[in-house]
Design a protein around this motif. Structure first.
Motif, short mmCIF file in Angstrom:
data_model
loop_
_atom_site.label_atom_id
_atom_site.label_comp_id
_atom_site.label_asym_id
_atom_site.label_seq_id
_atom_site.Cartn_x
_atom_site.Cartn_y
_atom_site.Cartn_z
N ASN A 102 0.84 -1.19 0.06
CA ASN A 102 -0.08 0.05 -0.07
C ASN A 102 0.83 1.33 -0.15
O ASN A 102 2.11 1.08 0.31
CB ASN A 102 -1.23 0.12 1.06
N LEU A 103 0.37 2.26 -0.39
CA LEU A 103 1.20 3.38 -0.89
C LEU A 103 1.33 4.40 -0.03
O LEU A 103 1.02 4.45 1.14
CB LEU A 103 0.34 3.89 -2.01
N TYR A 104 2.58 5.29 -0.09
CA TYR A 104 2.66 6.56 0.65
C TYR A 104 1.61 7.24 0.99
O TYR A 104 0.46 7.51 0.10
CB TYR A 104 3.79 7.26 -0.21
N PRO A 105 1.51 7.82 2.15
CA PRO A 105 0.13 8.25 2.61
C PRO A 105 0.05 9.81 2.01
O PRO A 105 0.09 10.91 2.75
CB PRO A 105 0.36 8.44 4.19
N PHE A 106 -0.29 9.94 0.62
CA PHE A 106 -0.33 11.28 0.14
C PHE A 106 -1.67 12.01 0.41
O PHE A 106 -1.58 13.00 1.01
CB PHE A 106 -0.55 11.00 -1.36
N LYS A 107 -2.71 11.23 0.82
CA LYS A 107 -3.95 11.71 1.12
C LYS A 107 -3.90 12.44 2.36
O LYS A 107 -4.16 13.55 2.79
CB LYS A 107 -5.16 10.94 1.00
N GLN A 108 -3.16 11.59 3.29
CA GLN A 108 -3.05 12.15 4.90
C GLN A 108 -2.21 13.38 4.94
O GLN A 108 -2.18 14.32 5.71
CB GLN A 108 -2.36 11.17 5.77
N THR A 109 -1.15 13.55 3.81
CA THR A 109 -0.24 14.46 4.03
C THR A 109 -0.71 15.54 3.63
O THR A 109 -0.76 16.99 4.15
CB THR A 109 0.98 14.20 3.01
N ILE A 110 -1.59 15.78 2.55
CA ILE A 110 -2.08 16.99 1.97
C ILE A 110 -3.18 17.41 2.85
O ILE A 110 -3.76 18.42 2.78
CB ILE A 110 -2.54 16.97 0.54
N ALA A 111 -3.75 16.55 3.45
CA ALA A 111 -4.85 16.82 4.65
C ALA A 111 -4.44 17.56 5.73
O ALA A 111 -5.06 18.21 6.21
CB ALA A 111 -5.49 15.66 5.24
N LYS A 112 -2.99 17.56 5.94
CA LYS A 112 -2.51 18.51 7.12
C LYS A 112 -2.70 20.03 6.79
O LYS A 112 -2.52 20.23 5.60
CB LYS A 112 -1.01 18.35 7.33
N GLU A 113 -2.89 20.74 7.51
CA GLU A 113 -2.97 22.28 7.61
C GLU A 113 -1.61 22.85 7.44
O GLU A 113 -0.60 22.55 7.78
CB GLU A 113 -3.60 22.59 8.80
N ASN A 114 -1.63 23.52 6.29
CA ASN A 114 -0.48 24.50 5.70
C ASN A 114 0.61 23.44 5.29
O ASN A 114 1.71 23.65 5.61
CB ASN A 114 0.06 25.25 6.83
N VAL A 115 0.31 22.26 4.82
CA VAL A 115 1.28 21.44 4.27
C VAL A 115 2.39 22.06 3.30
O VAL A 115 1.79 22.73 2.58
CB VAL A 115 0.86 20.12 3.91
N ALA A 116 3.58 21.80 3.41
CA ALA A 116 4.49 22.27 2.43
C ALA A 116 4.35 21.41 1.06
O ALA A 116 4.05 20.34 1.17
CB ALA A 116 5.94 22.20 2.87
N PHE A 117 4.47 22.29 -0.01
CA PHE A 117 4.21 21.50 -1.39
C PHE A 117 5.42 20.45 -1.34
O PHE A 117 5.23 19.57 -2.02
CB PHE A 117 4.55 22.83 -2.45
N SER A 118 6.56 20.77 -1.05
CA SER A 118 7.78 19.67 -1.20
C SER A 118 7.33 18.62 -0.40
O SER A 118 7.73 17.54 -0.75
CB SER A 118 8.94 20.29 -0.45
#
Length: 512
Positions: A102-118
């Motif tokens: 199963n894959l890197y947690p992309f959804k969980q990452t972008i759900a974070k407030e003010n997540v850095a684009f990098s």
């Protein structure tokens, strides 16, 4: 197909150790990477590192580790093809029979407030989807698992038959491609938003199933409920159900309509909806006043309706609600006393949504046969409009309050739409008519004597003065409409003739 060699690399380690242990006990060789390999080793499960298989170290912070012929050759080889078998033997490639990824947690990452684009970019998995796609393509020989919920199925077949059936492999392959497609769709949507592409050449979205429904609009139609990943928090899809039986297809549609209306208000407000149209809207100093007015607006249609409130439901309001049959009550919260009252009714659904988190304006998608339409949500408010008063008389302070209420509601009524409002409540709603004066007549008839001194809201301009004439004869004293008709002057003159104050907003609110 029997399984002698498995590749396991997971971000979500739910159920991993019992599954891997059971595989090892059946003599399956396990290959693994990074954190997964470490977790297996610490649990005492025999594991072969990926670098031992490829003969090449994991490099570039783990970006490159499984993209290697020793891995993909083992996944993609057609076992019945003599040429493929010879090439595998010549290059020392061993077949891989099971892939668990199963894959890197992309959804969980972008759900974070003010997540850095990098950070978002770094959580785009490359090797994982590549292995999954290779294994799923070659499912005639390889079993592929992306969901921990399927571990039990695979183990059961291995224990009973020493192999995974072709039907199961095919089903798991289809699920895998759905999984990678959804993953890529989320990445595509995120990056498209970042570059502010309004209407891209392809429109890719993904939804996750919340539940199967008993049926759709009618019992002969099959249906299911899906939610958008990271979708609006103030929505039925994100609501928490506290009580009552499962939501139906029609419940969900009506609840969505009720929420769309009630979030227009900042003061305490209650909306009653039937068949996607408001039958009563009330505001007040508190929730009891607001609900009482929503009820009084149409005490017949509210029966079996869906109620949405933008403030907590208290005991007094709950007691009044419990005296009639309601399908759903939605609110930001319920007091303990209100819950004690309402939960005595077995079937009423009670939902809570966080009104303090309304979210950003999204896109509205409407499907048609063979395609779909995409548009911005209609979030245009009166405060943004270029409001003018073309009539001789301007609205009074009370009329302004009634006009604003009518305007907030009429944008959510099926076109052609007319709403009459007075004294902090709707008194007449005319919805979905083929001509505007027809909608006005329905609203006026519903209002009866309460039309006297009311304000009228129209979702679009008057093509002729007949609606103004009908409103005036019913006792309407103020009108709010977009204006913009070639015959606006006729409506203005008719309003002046009857002493009606009319407001132009310049903004149409069709709702089909």
């Amino acid at each position: 197909m029997s399984i002698t060699r498995a590749l396991i690399s997971v971000s979500d380690k739910e159920g991993l150790l019992p599954f891997a242990k059971a595989l090892a006990e059946q003599g399956v060789e396990i290959i693994s990477t990074g954190g997964t390999s470490k977790a297996l080793q610490e649990a005492g499960i025999p594991v072969t590192g990926i670098s031992e298989v490829t003969g090449f170290p994991e490099i570039m912070d783990g970006r490159v580790k499984t993209l290697h012929p020793m891995i993909h050759g083992g996944l993609l080889a057609v076992r019945d093809n003599e040429s493929h078998r010879n090439q595998m033997e010549e290059n020392g490639i061993k077949p891989i029979d099971l892939v668990v990824v199963n894959l890197y947690p992309f959804k969980q990452t972008i759900a974070k407030e003010n997540v850095a684009f990098s950070d978002a970019i770094e959580n785009i998995d490359i090797g994982g989807p590549s292995m999954l796609r290779s294994a799923a393509k070659n499912h005639a020989y390889v079993t592929v698992v992306v969901d921990p919920k399927d571990y039990g199925l695979v183990l059961e077949e291995l224990q009973q038959h020493q192999a995974v059936s072709e039907e199961t492999r095919r089903r798991l392959a289809a699920k895998t491609f759905r999984h990678t497609a959804a993953y890529d769709a989320l990445i595509a949507e995120y990056l498209t938003q970042q570059v502010e592409e309004e209407h891209p050449e392809t429109y890719t979205v993904t939804f996750e199933k919340k539940q199967d429904l008993r049926y759709g609009e009618n019992p002969h139609q099959k249906a299911a409920f899906y939610s958008k990943p990271l979708g609006a928090v103030l929505s039925v899809a994100s609501a928490q159900q506290l009580h009552g039986k499962e939501l139906s297809y029609n419940n969900i549609n009506d609840a969505d309509a009720a929420l769309a209306i009630v979030k227009e208000f900042t003061d305490p407000a209650v909306v009653a909806v039937k068949h996607m149209n408001p039958c009563g809207v009330g505001t007040g100093r508190n929730v009891f006043e607001a609900f009482s007015r929503a009820y009084e607006a149409d005490p017949v249609s509210i029966f079996g309706g869906i109620i949405a409130s933008n403030v907590e439901i208290d005991k007094e309001t709950a007691e009044k609600m419990s005296s009639i049959f309601l399908e759903i009550v939605i609110a930001p919260s319920f007091s303990e006393e209100a819950l004690a009252v309402l939960t005595q009714k077995k079937n009423i659904r009670l939902l809570i949504v966080p009104f303090e988190k309304s979210g950003v304006i999204g896109k509205k998608i409407t499907t048609i046969a063979g395609g779909m339409l995409v548009q911005d949500e209609d979030a245009f408010g009166l405060e943004e409009a270029n409001v003018t008063v073309p009539t001789k008389r301007e609205p009074t302070e009370k009329e302004w309050a009634d006009l604003k209420l009518a305007w907030k509601v009429v944008k959510h009524v099926k076109s052609n739409a007319i709403v009459l409002a007075r004294d902090e409540m709707t008194v007449g709603v005319g919805a979905g008519q083929m001509n505007r004066v027809g909608a006005a007549k329905i609203a006026i008839e519903q209002a009866g004597e309460l039309a006297q001194g009311s304000a009228l809201g129209s979702d679009a301009f008057f093509p002729m003065d007949d609606t103004v004439e009908a409103a005036a004869k019913a006792g309407v004293t103020a009108i709010i409409q977009p204006g913009g008709s070639v015959r606006d002057e006729d409506s203005i003159k008719k309003a002046d003739e009857y002493g009606i104050a009319m407001v132009f907003t310049g903004v149409r609110h069709f709702k089909h």
